[in-house]
Design a protein around this motif. Structure first.
Motif, short mmCIF file in Angstrom:
data_model
loop_
_atom_site.label_atom_id
_atom_site.label_comp_id
_atom_site.label_asym_id
_atom_site.label_seq_id
_atom_site.Cartn_x
_atom_site.Cartn_y
_atom_site.Cartn_z
N PHE A 94 0.83 -1.20 0.00
CA PHE A 94 0.00 0.00 0.00
C PHE A 94 0.86 1.25 0.00
O PHE A 94 0.64 2.17 -0.79
N CYS A 95 1.87 1.28 0.88
CA CYS A 95 2.74 2.46 0.97
C CYS A 95 3.51 2.68 -0.32
O CYS A 95 3.65 3.82 -0.78
N LEU A 96 3.99 1.63 -0.92
CA LEU A 96 4.71 1.74 -2.20
C LEU A 96 3.78 2.27 -3.29
O LEU A 96 4.15 3.18 -4.04
N ALA A 97 2.57 1.73 -3.37
CA ALA A 97 1.63 2.15 -4.41
C ALA A 97 1.24 3.62 -4.26
O ALA A 97 1.27 4.38 -5.23
N ILE A 98 0.91 4.03 -3.05
CA ILE A 98 0.48 5.42 -2.87
C ILE A 98 1.66 6.38 -3.07
O ILE A 98 1.49 7.47 -3.60
N THR A 99 2.85 5.94 -2.68
CA THR A 99 4.03 6.78 -2.88
C THR A 99 4.31 6.98 -4.36
O THR A 99 4.53 8.11 -4.81
N LEU A 100 4.31 5.91 -5.13
CA LEU A 100 4.57 6.02 -6.57
C LEU A 100 3.48 6.85 -7.26
O LEU A 100 3.77 7.67 -8.14
N PRO A 134 3.77 24.00 -8.33
CA PRO A 134 4.48 22.80 -7.88
C PRO A 134 4.69 22.78 -6.36
O PRO A 134 4.48 21.74 -5.73
N GLY A 135 5.05 23.91 -5.78
CA GLY A 135 5.31 23.96 -4.34
C GLY A 135 4.10 23.65 -3.50
O GLY A 135 4.17 22.85 -2.56
N GLU A 136 2.97 24.25 -3.82
CA GLU A 136 1.77 24.01 -3.03
C GLU A 136 1.26 22.59 -3.22
O GLU A 136 0.83 21.93 -2.26
N PHE A 137 1.34 22.07 -4.44
CA PHE A 137 0.88 20.70 -4.67
C PHE A 137 1.78 19.70 -3.95
O PHE A 137 1.30 18.77 -3.31
N ARG A 138 3.07 19.88 -4.08
CA ARG A 138 4.01 18.93 -3.47
C ARG A 138 3.90 18.94 -1.95
O ARG A 138 3.98 17.88 -1.31
N PHE A 139 3.68 20.11 -1.37
CA PHE A 139 3.46 20.17 0.08
C PHE A 139 2.24 19.34 0.45
O PHE A 139 2.29 18.50 1.36
N ALA A 140 1.13 19.54 -0.25
CA ALA A 140 -0.11 18.83 0.05
C ALA A 140 0.05 17.32 -0.12
O ALA A 140 -0.38 16.54 0.73
N VAL A 141 0.70 16.91 -1.20
CA VAL A 141 0.83 15.49 -1.47
C VAL A 141 1.77 14.82 -0.47
O VAL A 141 1.56 13.66 -0.10
N ILE A 142 2.77 15.52 0.01
CA ILE A 142 3.65 14.96 1.05
C ILE A 142 2.86 14.74 2.33
O ILE A 142 2.97 13.68 2.96
N ILE A 143 2.06 15.72 2.74
CA ILE A 143 1.28 15.59 3.97
C ILE A 143 0.28 14.44 3.85
O ILE A 143 0.14 13.63 4.77
N THR A 146 0.51 11.83 1.94
CA THR A 146 1.29 10.58 1.94
C THR A 146 1.69 10.21 3.37
O THR A 146 1.60 9.04 3.76
N VAL A 147 2.10 11.18 4.15
CA VAL A 147 2.45 10.93 5.56
C VAL A 147 1.22 10.40 6.31
O VAL A 147 1.32 9.44 7.08
N ALA A 165 -1.71 5.94 8.84
CA ALA A 165 -2.88 5.07 8.89
C ALA A 165 -2.48 3.61 8.72
O ALA A 165 -2.92 2.74 9.47
N ALA A 166 -1.62 3.35 7.74
CA ALA A 166 -1.21 1.97 7.45
C ALA A 166 -0.41 1.37 8.60
O ALA A 166 -0.69 0.24 9.03
N PHE A 167 0.57 2.10 9.10
CA PHE A 167 1.41 1.54 10.16
C PHE A 167 0.70 1.49 11.51
O PHE A 167 0.97 0.59 12.31
N THR A 168 -0.24 2.40 11.74
CA THR A 168 -1.03 2.31 12.97
C THR A 168 -1.88 1.05 12.92
O THR A 168 -1.98 0.31 13.91
N PHE A 169 -2.49 0.77 11.78
CA PHE A 169 -3.27 -0.46 11.64
C PHE A 169 -2.38 -1.69 11.82
O PHE A 169 -2.78 -2.66 12.47
#
Length: 158
Positions: free
Chosen positions: A8-14, A39-48, A50-51, A56-60
């Motif tokens: 899941f983490c690999l897929a969402i990251t890619l 690019p800056g505003e989008f990349r900030f949002a997508v990083i957050i 993704t985190v 969510a994945a690791f807490t589960f």
């Protein structure tokens, strides 16, 4: 379950990397599918986002008995499946131009997340009602969060 979390983490990251590279430029074709973003505003949002997905994945994974952890994780799984179709596939069809994120959405997010959900149903960890409600709640939260993250990203990227 570790294998599923890693997939899941690999897929969402890619998927998010594909979007981070090409979506800001694509968004300059102002349409109803995507408001123009830098690019800056989008990349900030997508990083957050993704985190949040990783959390969510690791807490589960580490607290599988927590319903909140389970519902958040399956909500992300469902939301990412829907995200591959709406807006990526729909935008590509309607605009007759490739919407960044479509390939990774169709080839990674849909099959991997579907496989994880199938296994969770098979092992009776989740029920359909939980998947539907979780997907609506997590998807709604993400949709509400994105404009705020863009706004913060706009401020921190300049």
């Amino acid at each position: 379950m570790e294998y599923f979390v890693i997939c899941f983490c690999l897929a969402i990251t890619l998927h998010n990397i594909e979007e981070a590279i090409w979506l800001p430029e694509w968004s300059q074709q102002a349409t109803k599918f995507q408001k123009s973003v830098t690019p800056g505003e989008f990349r900030f949002a997508v990083i957050i986002i993704t985190v949040f997905a990783y959390l969510a994945a690791f807490t589960f994974l580490f607290v599988p008995q927590s319903n909140i952890a389970k519902w958040t994780f399956i909500g992300f799984l469902g939301s990412m499946i829907i995200n591959a179709i709406f807006p990526h596939l729909l935008a590509t069809i309607v605009m007759k131009t490739y919407a960044p994120g479509l390939i990774t959405g169709l080839l990674l997010n849909i099959p991997i997340n579907s496989m994880i959900l199938f296994q969770l149903f098979e092992s009776q960890v989740i029920e359909y009602k939980e998947l539907i409600i979780s997907t609506v709640v997590v998807g709604g939260c993400l949709l509400a969060l994105i404009p705020l993250l863009f706004k913060i990203g706009r401020k921190v990227s300049y």
